[in-house]
Design an enzyme around this catalytic site. Structure first.
Site, PDB file in Angstrom:
ATOM      1  N   GLY A 156     -14.779  -4.060  -8.874  1.00  0.00           N
ATOM      2  CA  GLY A 156     -15.092  -3.347  -7.852  1.00  0.00           C
ATOM      3  C   GLY A 156     -14.848  -1.688  -7.914  1.00  0.00           C
ATOM      4  O   GLY A 156     -15.548  -0.960  -7.643  1.00  0.00           O
ATOM      5  N   ALA A 157     -13.570  -1.568  -8.414  1.00  0.00           N
ATOM      6  CA  ALA A 157     -13.254  -0.003  -8.821  1.00  0.00           C
ATOM      7  C   ALA A 157     -14.160   0.529  -9.937  1.00  0.00           C
ATOM      8  O   ALA A 157     -14.745   1.594  -9.679  1.00  0.00           O
ATOM      9  CB  ALA A 157     -11.788  -0.056  -9.272  1.00  0.00           C
TER      10      ALA A 157
ATOM     11  N   ASP B 283     -13.633   6.096  -4.049  1.00  0.00           N
ATOM     12  CA  ASP B 283     -12.915   5.861  -5.328  1.00  0.00           C
ATOM     13  C   ASP B 283     -13.541   6.529  -6.533  1.00  0.00           C
ATOM     14  O   ASP B 283     -12.911   7.046  -7.531  1.00  0.00           O
ATOM     15  CB  ASP B 283     -12.963   4.309  -5.677  1.00  0.00           C
ATOM     16  CG  ASP B 283     -11.955   3.428  -4.907  1.00  0.00           C
ATOM     17  OD1 ASP B 283     -10.870   3.908  -4.437  1.00  0.00           O
ATOM     18  OD2 ASP B 283     -12.115   2.179  -4.774  1.00  0.00           O
TER      19      ASP B 283
ATOM     20  N   GLY C 264     -14.119  -3.452 -18.219  1.00  0.00           N
ATOM     21  CA  GLY C 264     -14.085  -4.024 -16.703  1.00  0.00           C
ATOM     22  C   GLY C 264     -15.272  -3.839 -16.141  1.00  0.00           C
ATOM     23  O   GLY C 264     -16.255  -3.273 -16.611  1.00  0.00           O
ATOM     24  N   ALA C 265     -15.588  -4.768 -15.059  1.00  0.00           N
ATOM     25  CA  ALA C 265     -16.684  -4.737 -14.216  1.00  0.00           C
ATOM     26  C   ALA C 265     -16.585  -5.064 -12.636  1.00  0.00           C
ATOM     27  O   ALA C 265     -17.393  -5.612 -12.228  1.00  0.00           O
ATOM     28  CB  ALA C 265     -17.851  -5.544 -14.839  1.00  0.00           C
TER      29      ALA C 265
ATOM     30  N   GLY D 284      -3.977   6.585 -13.624  1.00  0.00           N
ATOM     31  CA  GLY D 284      -4.312   6.007 -12.507  1.00  0.00           C
ATOM     32  C   GLY D 284      -3.721   6.443 -11.048  1.00  0.00           C
ATOM     33  O   GLY D 284      -4.481   6.332 -10.296  1.00  0.00           O
TER      34      GLY D 284
ATOM     35  N   LYS E 277     -13.053  -4.885   1.400  1.00  0.00           N
ATOM     36  CA  LYS E 277     -14.186  -3.445   1.197  1.00  0.00           C
ATOM     37  C   LYS E 277     -15.448  -4.007   1.313  1.00  0.00           C
ATOM     38  O   LYS E 277     -16.450  -3.047   1.789  1.00  0.00           O
ATOM     39  CB  LYS E 277     -13.951  -2.949  -0.098  1.00  0.00           C
ATOM     40  CG  LYS E 277     -12.561  -2.067  -0.439  1.00  0.00           C
ATOM     41  CD  LYS E 277     -12.370  -1.350  -1.798  1.00  0.00           C
ATOM     42  CE  LYS E 277     -11.182  -0.924  -2.092  1.00  0.00           C
ATOM     43  NZ  LYS E 277     -11.195  -0.126  -3.243  1.00  0.00           N
TER      44      LYS E 277
ATOM     45  N   SER F 151       0.659  -1.177  -0.016  1.00  0.00           N
ATOM     46  CA  SER F 151      -0.008  -0.102  -0.055  1.00  0.00           C
ATOM     47  C   SER F 151       0.694   1.102   0.038  1.00  0.00           C
ATOM     48  O   SER F 151       1.799   1.266   0.772  1.00  0.00           O
ATOM     49  CB  SER F 151      -0.983   0.110   1.114  1.00  0.00           C
ATOM     50  OG  SER F 151      -1.823   1.102   1.406  1.00  0.00           O
ATOM     51  N   ARG F 152       0.242   2.330  -0.842  1.00  0.00           N
ATOM     52  CA  ARG F 152       1.130   3.299  -0.949  1.00  0.00           C
ATOM     53  C   ARG F 152       0.545   4.447   0.108  1.00  0.00           C
ATOM     54  O   ARG F 152       0.880   5.666   0.064  1.00  0.00           O
ATOM     55  CB  ARG F 152       1.274   4.190  -2.432  1.00  0.00           C
ATOM     56  CG  ARG F 152       2.396   3.191  -3.237  1.00  0.00           C
ATOM     57  CD  ARG F 152       2.286   3.421  -4.421  1.00  0.00           C
ATOM     58  NE  ARG F 152       3.447   3.068  -5.127  1.00  0.00           N
ATOM     59  CZ  ARG F 152       3.417   1.604  -5.652  1.00  0.00           C
ATOM     60  NH1 ARG F 152       2.393   0.933  -5.314  1.00  0.00           N
ATOM     61  NH2 ARG F 152       4.597   1.054  -6.310  1.00  0.00           N
TER      62      ARG F 152
HETATM   63  N1  LIG Z   1      -6.085   4.299  -9.287  1.00  0.00           N
HETATM   64  C1  LIG Z   1      -6.600   3.789  -8.245  1.00  0.00           C
HETATM   65  O1  LIG Z   1      -6.920   4.282  -7.315  1.00  0.00           O
HETATM   66  C2  LIG Z   1      -7.224   2.432  -8.161  1.00  0.00           C
HETATM   67  C3  LIG Z   1      -8.021   1.872  -7.182  1.00  0.00           C
HETATM   68  C4  LIG Z   1      -8.780   0.608  -7.293  1.00  0.00           C
HETATM   69  C5  LIG Z   1      -8.518  -0.170  -8.268  1.00  0.00           C
HETATM   70  N2  LIG Z   1      -7.594   0.234  -9.255  1.00  0.00           N
HETATM   71  C6  LIG Z   1      -7.007  -0.598 -10.511  1.00  0.00           C
HETATM   72  O2  LIG Z   1      -8.332  -0.850 -11.325  1.00  0.00           O
HETATM   73  C7  LIG Z   1      -8.157  -2.124 -11.819  1.00  0.00           C
HETATM   74  C8  LIG Z   1      -9.475  -3.178 -11.401  1.00  0.00           C
HETATM   75  O3  LIG Z   1      -9.442  -3.346  -9.869  1.00  0.00           O
HETATM   76  P1  LIG Z   1     -10.774  -3.686  -9.057  1.00  0.00           P
HETATM   77  O4  LIG Z   1     -10.433  -3.789  -7.720  1.00  0.00           O
HETATM   78  O5  LIG Z   1     -11.954  -3.450  -9.659  1.00  0.00           O
HETATM   79  O6  LIG Z   1     -10.431  -5.435  -9.666  1.00  0.00           O
HETATM   80  P2  LIG Z   1     -11.405  -6.469  -9.885  1.00  0.00           P
HETATM   81  O7  LIG Z   1     -12.570  -6.313  -8.863  1.00  0.00           O
HETATM   82  O8  LIG Z   1     -10.792  -7.875  -9.447  1.00  0.00           O
HETATM   83  O9  LIG Z   1     -11.729  -6.692 -11.311  1.00  0.00           O
HETATM   84  C9  LIG Z   1     -10.835  -6.700 -12.190  1.00  0.00           C
HETATM   85  C10 LIG Z   1     -11.463  -6.509 -13.644  1.00  0.00           C
HETATM   86  O10 LIG Z   1     -10.250  -6.564 -14.589  1.00  0.00           O
HETATM   87  C11 LIG Z   1     -10.862  -7.702 -15.604  1.00  0.00           C
HETATM   88  N3  LIG Z   1      -9.773  -8.573 -16.112  1.00  0.00           N
HETATM   89  C12 LIG Z   1      -8.892  -9.015 -15.332  1.00  0.00           C
HETATM   90  N4  LIG Z   1      -7.909  -9.610 -15.948  1.00  0.00           N
HETATM   91  C13 LIG Z   1      -8.651  -9.494 -17.284  1.00  0.00           C
HETATM   92  C14 LIG Z   1      -7.763 -10.089 -18.494  1.00  0.00           C
HETATM   93  N5  LIG Z   1      -6.675 -10.831 -18.660  1.00  0.00           N
HETATM   94  N6  LIG Z   1      -8.712  -9.746 -19.631  1.00  0.00           N
HETATM   95  C15 LIG Z   1      -9.727  -8.887 -19.648  1.00  0.00           C
HETATM   96  N7  LIG Z   1     -10.104  -8.498 -18.682  1.00  0.00           N
HETATM   97  C16 LIG Z   1      -9.483  -8.775 -17.407  1.00  0.00           C
HETATM   98  C17 LIG Z   1     -11.999  -8.634 -14.603  1.00  0.00           C
HETATM   99  O11 LIG Z   1     -12.813  -8.972 -15.831  1.00  0.00           O
HETATM  100  P3  LIG Z   1     -13.440 -10.456 -15.154  1.00  0.00           P
HETATM  101  O12 LIG Z   1     -14.947  -9.816 -14.518  1.00  0.00           O
HETATM  102  O13 LIG Z   1     -13.960 -11.082 -16.424  1.00  0.00           O
HETATM  103  O14 LIG Z   1     -12.752 -11.274 -14.468  1.00  0.00           O
HETATM  104  C18 LIG Z   1     -12.707  -7.390 -14.114  1.00  0.00           C
HETATM  105  O15 LIG Z   1     -13.603  -6.659 -14.795  1.00  0.00           O
HETATM  106  C19 LIG Z   1      -7.017  -2.618 -11.130  1.00  0.00           C
HETATM  107  O16 LIG Z   1      -6.188  -2.632 -12.361  1.00  0.00           O
HETATM  108  C20 LIG Z   1      -6.538  -1.824  -9.918  1.00  0.00           C
HETATM  109  O17 LIG Z   1      -5.223  -1.819  -9.923  1.00  0.00           O
HETATM  110  C21 LIG Z   1      -6.979   1.413  -9.252  1.00  0.00           C
END
Ligand SMILES: NC(=O)c1ccc[n+]([C@@H]2O[C@H](COP(=O)([O-])OP(=O)(O)OC[C@H]3O[C@@H](n4cnc5c(N)ncnc54)[C@H](OP(=O)(O)O)[C@@H]3O)[C@@H](O)[C@H]2O)c1
Length: 285
Positions: A143-144, A114, A140-141, A248, A77, A26-27
């Site tokens: 949590g974020a 977020d 994507g779909a 990001g 979360k 964590s940062r």
């Molecule tokens: N900048 C920020 O402050 C911040 C905050 C939160 C998250 N994030 C980033 O946002 C992203 C999503 O985070 P999350 O917490 O929402 O994760 P999560 O709930 O695990 O969701 C991951 C998403 O990525 C898709 N995915 C993963 N691998 C894939 C692949 N090989 N090909 C196509 N789709 C793929 C998943 O699709 P499926 O549904 O098909 O599995 C899902 O839609 C991450 O990169 C995370 O680092 C950034």
């Protein structure tokens, strides 16, 4: 120039931290530590590694120990949402919380910042863009995306198109969100005012996101939630096409502001010095 967190704490120091498992990556401690030092605050922000089965006990203990609150990260979360005594509308829409505030009666208040962080980051990095400008396409779909999609709709986005590897997950999210939300199998970019990568594609160690940006209007903004590296292949492609890109890291920095304000009583700012400090170990490309 780097500053380090205040070396002295009084007995009245305000306390907060980040609960996660693991939490070593964590940062947030570095980020909040910067603001504490910048504002000369008698306070501390700690990494708090907590196993999922101990989460509820740990949160109640923090309240008993006089913590002002905490951030919550993976995998807590949703559990945090269930544990809160009071959640706001934003948290209800997201179905999760990332920021806890303990009140004087020991009650736990939860919100999700977020979506706020995402919108503030666009406002900072692509000034003039407004959610009402046109359709947004989100890849994507998870949590974020859930939090960001709700924030975009609340900010007046007229049409949201979700594209996800697992379409059923996008359809479930569309149902939960209500409003002008569609699910598509390919990203319709021709009329989009915003393209968002909410998958982990493009992150260091993951394959790049393969998408042709040519159909996007010249005024479109491309936002990536991935922040390692700072400039993902998607953002590099957007830059090459002359489109505005939003990284990001901005979302990460801005989502932290509401919690800091609640716990430490100061409105913190995101500036270049903070970005450089938090990004010290993040590869540029
Ligand atoms: N900048 C920020 O402050 C911040 C905050 C939160 C998250 N994030 C980033 O946002 C992203 C999503 O985070 P999350 O917490 O929402 O994760 P999560 O709930 O695990 O969701 C991951 C998403 O990525 C898709 N995915 C993963 N691998 C894939 C692949 N090989 N090909 C196509 N789709 C793929 C998943 O699709 P499926 O549904 O098909 O599995 C899902 O839609 C991450 O990169 C995370 O680092 C950034």
């Amino acid at each position: 120039m780097e500053t380090s967190p205040s070396p002295t704490l009084s007995g009245k120091a305000r306390k907060a931290g980040v609960l996660g498992w693991p939490v070593a990556h964590s940062r947030s401690p570095r980020l909040h530590g910067w603001w504490l030092a910048r504002h000369g605050i008698d306070g501390a922000y700690l990494p708090l590694p907590v196993r999922p089965e101990r989460f509820a006990t740990a949160v109640r203990a923090l309240a008993d120990l006089g913590f002002a609150g905490a951030n919550v990260t993976i995998p807590h979360k949703e559990a945090a949402y269930a544990l809160c005594d009071v959640v706001d509308q934003v948290a209800k829409r997201a179905g999760s919380v990332n920021t806890l505030v303990f009140d004087a009666d020991g009650r736990i208040h939860g919100t999700s910042t977020d979506g706020y962080g995402f919108l503030e980051s666009i406002r900072e990095q692509a000034p003039g863009w407004a959610a009402a400008d046109g359709p947004a396409v989100i890849l994507g779909a998870g949590g974020a995306v859930r939090a960001v999609a709700a924030a975009l709709l609340d900010a007046g986005c007229p049409r949201l198109i979700l594209v996800n590897r697992t379409p059923a997950r996008a359809e479930a999210l569309a149902r939960d969100l209500g409003g002008p939300v569609e699910v598509a199998t390919a990203a319709p970019l021709e009329a989009a005012s915003l393209l968002v990568n909410g998958t982990s594609l493009g992150m260091v160690g993951e394959p790049p996101l393969e998408i042709d940006l040519a159909p996007l209007p010249a005024t479109a903004v491309v936002a990536d939630m991935v922040y390692v590296p700072l400039e993902t292949p998607l953002l590099a492609a957007a830059r090459a096409r002359g489109l505005r890109g939003v990284d990001g890291l901005g979302m990460l920095l801005h989502q932290a502001r509401p919690g800091f304000r609640e716990w430490f009583g100061v409105e913190p700012k995101v500036d270049q010095a903070l970005r450089d400090y938090v990004a010290h170990d993040i590869p540029r490309r």
